[in-house]
Design a protein around this motif. Structure first.
Motif, short mmCIF file in Angstrom:
data_model
loop_
_atom_site.label_atom_id
_atom_site.label_comp_id
_atom_site.label_asym_id
_atom_site.label_seq_id
_atom_site.Cartn_x
_atom_site.Cartn_y
_atom_site.Cartn_z
N LYS A 265 0.82 -1.21 0.00
CA LYS A 265 0.00 0.00 0.00
C LYS A 265 0.86 1.26 0.00
CE LYS A 265 -3.71 2.27 2.62
NZ LYS A 265 -4.57 2.18 3.83
N VAL A 316 3.87 -1.14 4.22
CA VAL A 316 2.52 -1.07 4.78
C VAL A 316 1.55 -1.84 3.88
CG1 VAL A 316 0.68 0.46 5.56
CG2 VAL A 316 3.07 1.19 5.75
N TYR A 317 0.79 -2.75 4.50
CA TYR A 317 -0.20 -3.54 3.77
C TYR A 317 -1.57 -3.39 4.42
CZ TYR A 317 3.98 -6.00 2.04
OH TYR A 317 5.19 -6.32 1.48
N GLU A 318 -2.61 -3.53 3.61
CA GLU A 318 -3.94 -3.70 4.18
C GLU A 318 -3.98 -5.07 4.85
OE1 GLU A 318 -6.27 -1.69 4.56
OE2 GLU A 318 -6.05 -0.09 3.07
N ARG A 342 -10.60 -8.94 4.19
CA ARG A 342 -9.91 -7.72 4.60
C ARG A 342 -10.26 -7.34 6.04
NH1 ARG A 342 -10.10 -1.87 1.48
NH2 ARG A 342 -9.09 -0.65 3.13
N GLN A 345 -7.78 -2.71 9.52
CA GLN A 345 -6.58 -2.00 9.91
C GLN A 345 -5.45 -2.34 8.94
OE1 GLN A 345 -7.01 -4.50 13.53
NE2 GLN A 345 -4.78 -4.32 13.63
N GLU A 346 -4.33 -1.70 9.16
CA GLU A 346 -3.14 -1.96 8.34
C GLU A 346 -2.15 -2.79 9.14
OE1 GLU A 346 -1.81 1.98 7.53
OE2 GLU A 346 -3.10 2.24 5.78
N THR A 348 2.20 -3.49 9.18
CA THR A 348 3.47 -2.98 8.66
C THR A 348 4.59 -3.95 8.98
OG1 THR A 348 2.70 -0.70 8.98
CG2 THR A 348 5.07 -1.03 8.64
#
Length: 538
Positions: A265, A316-318, A342, A345-346, A348
């Motif tokens: 992301k 950073v990833y979903e 999904r 939150q994210e 990292t």
């Protein structure tokens, strides 16, 4: 059965008001219940455990009663609004407000409602995903698993729910573990760099003034140097541009490689130095790099010269939910397979580096930027030496580890000799007295040993006959020489200003004192491993 919120309903049993310790106060013949959803992570009653992603949490409460428990578990049904697979475990936990902690509970399960007789009303459930009715409590009946779900407008055959059981009312949380998508990778950039001079076969020098050979720049240094001999003195004046007010150092951080994952992301870059944090957020593209310019000042605006910088690169990833791990109480535990659903939150993935960054030392001992070639200055913390020729030496002695006692041999040896030649076994505590002597709780050898300032080791407590891996030591009395006593696996040692030594004689259930004459006594504990009372003699 009482409707709670659009996603939950309850089937109740006998209920009781309880106090803070869980003791029953009275039975409640009639109650009014409420269920209030925590609609965001910020509204939660407390910060979630690290492995737990915000999924669904509701406050189950009874009007006028702070604490209520039930004679039989109450079934809670939550609409499977995220679409988890039937048969999947539901990690369940609750928040204990009295203790201020999240408490894992028995897992729930994702189920599918069934209509086995085709009358349009739910009469069974499937908990394995095979569309066949299951008897969860093994009582021979399928219908009692879905008691209270007769309203087909709310509980339609074929609908899926999270089925959990609770024994008391409090905030209840159905939270799955989380992680990045399957293609996620850690940061794949290169090691960060600063514009530090390098040497090559020409000593890394790049002349910048052909008329005067004393001016030069070292490769990648961005620092102008100049040497001017002082006639008749044998000394040289040296100028370095990094020792002038306003000089700024460039930190280059390669943050991504030739390829990056499709699910990436963004990229976060942080540089922490001198009490300051410099940050950048970059797009999720390959071959990215971040550049930071540091002015040599700390968080108070003071010049600090050379410092250690902590550099962090985060991909950073979903976040997506993971299936529950193989735990009976999977709440707040590590997850297993990636579900592809999904999360809210994210996540990292971080890679961290440390490097030295310096602007030199502003000013000079003659004029700004000018020093005598042979005149050096020591930094405030004595970690760096700023030489008159513009170079900097780093003192690494604070990072050197050495052995002061023991040689990795679990055999009792070495008394009255060098401590580094002695055998220790499971040393569990260390203390230092005002003279610099070191005391070691040599736990599995049932002894306290001393290393003096000359590096010689001696025994100060413990019977030599018990210094064996195969001897189970024990208490043999007080008011005797400590070297004749039998501590049992001492785990800690301390020394007061007068030189008295205190030891945690762990398996003898005592705190014992060795006075300056070497006599051992008990100062707390009587050898009993049970608590009896306070406000009595230790």
């Amino acid at each position: 059965m009482l409707s709670a919120v659009s996603r939950s309903c309850l089937a109740l049993s006998s209920q009781y008001l309880v106090d803070e310790q869980g003791n029953t106060v009275q039975e409640l013949s009639k109650i009014t219940t409420r269920a209030t959803e925590f609609a965001s992570q910020e509204s939660m009653p407390a910060v979630l455990p690290p492995n737990s992603a915000y999924t669904y949490c509701t406050e189950l409460s009874v009007d006028g009663a702070a604490r209520v428990r039930f004679e039989k578990p109450v079934t809670v049904w939550v609409d499977n609004f995220l679409g988890f697979e039937v048969g999947e475990a539901v990690p369940v936990g609750y928040y204990d407000r009295d203790r201020g902690v999240w408490v894992p509970s028995e897992n729930g399960i994702v189920v599918k409602l069934l209509d086995t007789d085709s009358d349009g009303v739910v009469d069974a459930l499937d908990s394995t995903g095979d569309d066949q009715p299951d008897d969860l409590n093994t009582d021979g009946s399928f219908a009692d698993e879905v008691t209270g779900l007769g309203d087909s407008s709310r509980y339609a055959p074929g609908a899926t729910f999270w089925r959990t059981a609770v024994t008391h009312f409090t905030p209840w949380d159905c939270n799955w573990p989380f992680g990045p998508k399957e293609d996620a990778i850690p940061p794949n950039g290169k090691v960060p760099d600063v514009d530090t001079p390098i040497n090559d076969e020409n000593n890394g020098l790049c002349p910048i003034n052909t008329d005067f050979n004393g001016s030069y720049i070292k490769k990648r240094g961005r620092i102008v140097h100049e040497d001017i001999p002082i006639p008749g003195t044998g000394m040289t004046l040296h100028y370095a541009s990094n020792r002038v007010d306003g000089y700024q150092q460039v930190i280059t951080v390669p943050v991504s490689g030739d390829t990056v994952p499709e699910s990436l992301k963004s990229i976060i870059v942080e540089v922490k130095l001198a009490g300051r944090t410099l940050t950048q957020t970059l797009e999720a593209l390959p071959n990215q790099q971040a550049q930071f310019v540091w002015d040599g000042l700390d968080y108070l605006g003071r010049e600090v010269g050379t410092v250690d910088a902590d550099v962090a690169v985060g991909f950073v990833y979903e976040a997506v939910y993971l299936t529950a791990g193989n735990f009976a109480n999977a709440f707040a535990q590590a997850g297993s397979d990636v579900t592809g659903i999904r999360a809210r939150q994210e996540v990292t993935s971080w890679q961290r580096f440390q490097l030295q960054v310096g602007t030199g030392q502003a000013g000079g001992n003659i004029a700004e930027g000018w020093t005598l070639f042979d005149h050096h200055a020591l930094g405030i913390d004595a970690e760096y030496l700023y030489k008159g020729d513009g170079s900097i030496l780093h003192n690494d002695t604070s990072r050197i580890i050495t052995t002061i006692a023991g040689r990795g041999l679990s055999a009792y040896t070495g008394d009255n000799g060098p401590a580094t030649e002695a055998g220790l076994y499971s040393p569990a505590g260390v203390a230092v007295d005002q003279a610099g002597n070191i005391f070691i709780a040599d736990s599995s050898f049932h002894s306290i040993r001393k290393v003096n300032t000359d590096g010689i080791i001696t025994k100060v407590a413990g019977n030599p006959n018990n210094a064996s891996l195969f001897v189970d030591s024990g208490y043999n009395g007080d008011n005797i020489l400590a070297t004749e006593a039998t501590p049992h696996k001492p785990k800690a040692v301390a020394v007061d200003q007068a030189g008295n030594i205190f030891i945690a004689d762990t398996d003898n259930n005592r705190i014992r004192k060795i006075d300056t004459a070497g006599i051992i006594t008990t100062v707390a504990g009587n050898g009993d491993n049970g608590y009896n009372s306070d406000n009595i003699l230790a």
